[in-house]
Design an enzyme around this catalytic site. Structure first.
Site, mmCIF file in Angstrom:
data_model
loop_
_atom_site.group_PDB
_atom_site.id
_atom_site.type_symbol
_atom_site.label_atom_id
_atom_site.label_comp_id
_atom_site.label_asym_id
_atom_site.label_seq_id
_atom_site.Cartn_x
_atom_site.Cartn_y
_atom_site.Cartn_z
ATOM 1 N N LYS A 98 -17.785 59.376 -88.792
ATOM 2 C CA LYS A 98 -18.927 60.166 -87.840
ATOM 3 C C LYS A 98 -18.730 59.400 -86.661
ATOM 4 O O LYS A 98 -19.843 59.237 -85.904
ATOM 5 C CB LYS A 98 -20.122 60.007 -88.545
ATOM 6 C CG LYS A 98 -20.124 60.545 -89.903
ATOM 7 C CD LYS A 98 -19.529 61.876 -89.979
ATOM 8 C CE LYS A 98 -20.614 63.048 -89.482
ATOM 9 N NZ LYS A 98 -19.965 64.357 -89.574
ATOM 10 N N HIS A 100 -9.423 57.400 -91.781
ATOM 11 C CA HIS A 100 -10.554 56.612 -91.581
ATOM 12 C C HIS A 100 -10.340 54.978 -92.086
ATOM 13 O O HIS A 100 -11.320 54.251 -92.138
ATOM 14 C CB HIS A 100 -11.748 56.830 -92.421
ATOM 15 C CG HIS A 100 -12.441 58.127 -91.756
ATOM 16 N ND1 HIS A 100 -12.750 58.106 -90.429
ATOM 17 C CD2 HIS A 100 -12.871 59.156 -92.439
ATOM 18 C CE1 HIS A 100 -13.092 59.372 -90.181
ATOM 19 N NE2 HIS A 100 -13.491 60.089 -91.493
#
Length: 329
Positions: free
Chosen positions: A66, A142
């Site tokens: 995010k 990630h």
């Protein structure tokens, strides 16, 4: 030779948080690997990721969740492909796969109960899918820098890494809504903030992740971007990224790309907005929450939702972690 990864139990507080507030059929538990929080299922893939072959023309987009990952992926893809928006109509996870998608979402139980389900290869075994991609490969991850493939860490190829960072408070707000929607988080926002600060969320701790890549800023094959800079002056970031990727864009191409990358167009674009993923998860009752993958994209939303005490905790930790660096938010 790549080292064999070792896994251990999480610290007591993280274990308590995750067991209590994360409930999902595709995430049966979490482990610690090099002090990073990961799903237990990752253990089946970690060593395979470590020993991956890295190609000179690989382009990696790395980030903490995010932080503007999808936006950065689409920008990088379009720049590298001469802003050919026809090629960008293909679903982003297929042309720019998420390396550890499979370790994050264990659908084996779901598939055993619903034999009619047919997931694509980039979902069932994302690592194998990436390994078999034709060049040039575009790869999203990630993972913390210390968990990347050994050859990528050692910088023995000309592979490029674009890392995008976001201020911790907005990243936390966005990750909260994401985890409510897609990853089974059942707690409230304040509880999620506590977990984020403690480093108990998946891929945490946040600041270890950011600093791990920031330490590579002198590497000419690594480009560090900030989400806030992208929001403030996307045109400049496009030129900066194009220069890094050794691509020359015309003014017309840049204008076309600016329009394509607007939040409104990204949110409405089913090739990148992940609505098909949300729909599949809802169809099989894997998620109960309503919402969208691309929510608002604001800078400074934390000011509207964080209480003063929590803001103070974030600011204190950020000051501590960024002391001695040139990074600021």
């Amino acid at each position: 030779m790549s080292e064999i990864l070792e896994y251990s139990k999480l610290d007591e507080k993280s274990e308590e948080y995750l067991k209590k507030y994360f409930v999902s059929t595709f995430r049966p538990g979490y482990v610690s690997c090099k002090d990073v929080v990961l799903p237990k299922y990752f253990q089946l893939f970690g060593d395979e990721i470590r020993k991956m072959d890295i190609r000179d023309d690989d382009i990696w987009v790395c980030s903490f969740p995010k932080s503007g990952t999808t936006w950065t992926q689409e920008m990088v893809w379009c720049i590298a492909n001469d802003v050919n928006l026809e090629t960008a109509q293909e679903f982003l996870p297929k042309r720019f796969p998420f390396l550890e998608h499979s370790p994050l979402f264990d659908y084996r139980e779901l598939m055993s109960k619903n034999p009619e389900i047919e997931f694509p290869d980039y979902v069932l075994n994302s690592v194998d899918y990436v390994n078999k991609l034709s060049s040039p490969r575009f790869i999203k991850t990630h993972l913390a820098f210390k968990l990347l493939p050994t050859k990528l860490q050692q910088n023995t190829t000309n592979a490029k890494i674009v890392y995008v960072a976001r201020n911790s408070r907005d990243a936390c707000v966005s990750y909260f809504y994401h985890c409510r929607l897609l990853e089974g988080f059942t707690g409230d926002f304040d509880k999620f903030c506590e977990m984020f600060l403690h480093g108990s969320v998946c891929f945490g701790p946040f600041w270890d992740h950011v600093l791990g890549f920031l330490n590579q800023k002198q590497n000419p094959n690594v480009l560090i971007l900030k989400y806030e800079d992208m929001k403030k002056d996307l045109r400049n970031i496009i030129y900066k990224t194009a220069d890094f990727l050794e691509k020359n864009l015309t003014d017309d191409q840049v204008e076309k790309l600016l329009d394509h990358l607007s939040f409104k167009n990204m949110k409405e674009n089913r090739a990148v907005n992940y609505e098909p993923v949300v729909e599949i998860n809802k169809k099989y009752n894997l998620i109960k929450e309503n919402g969208s993958f691309m929510r608002c994209g604001k800078v400074g939303e934390w000011k509207e939702v964080m209480n003063p005490q929590m803001i103070e905790k974030f600011e204190k930790l950020e000051k501590e972690k960024l002391t001695g660096t040139n990074l600021s938010f």
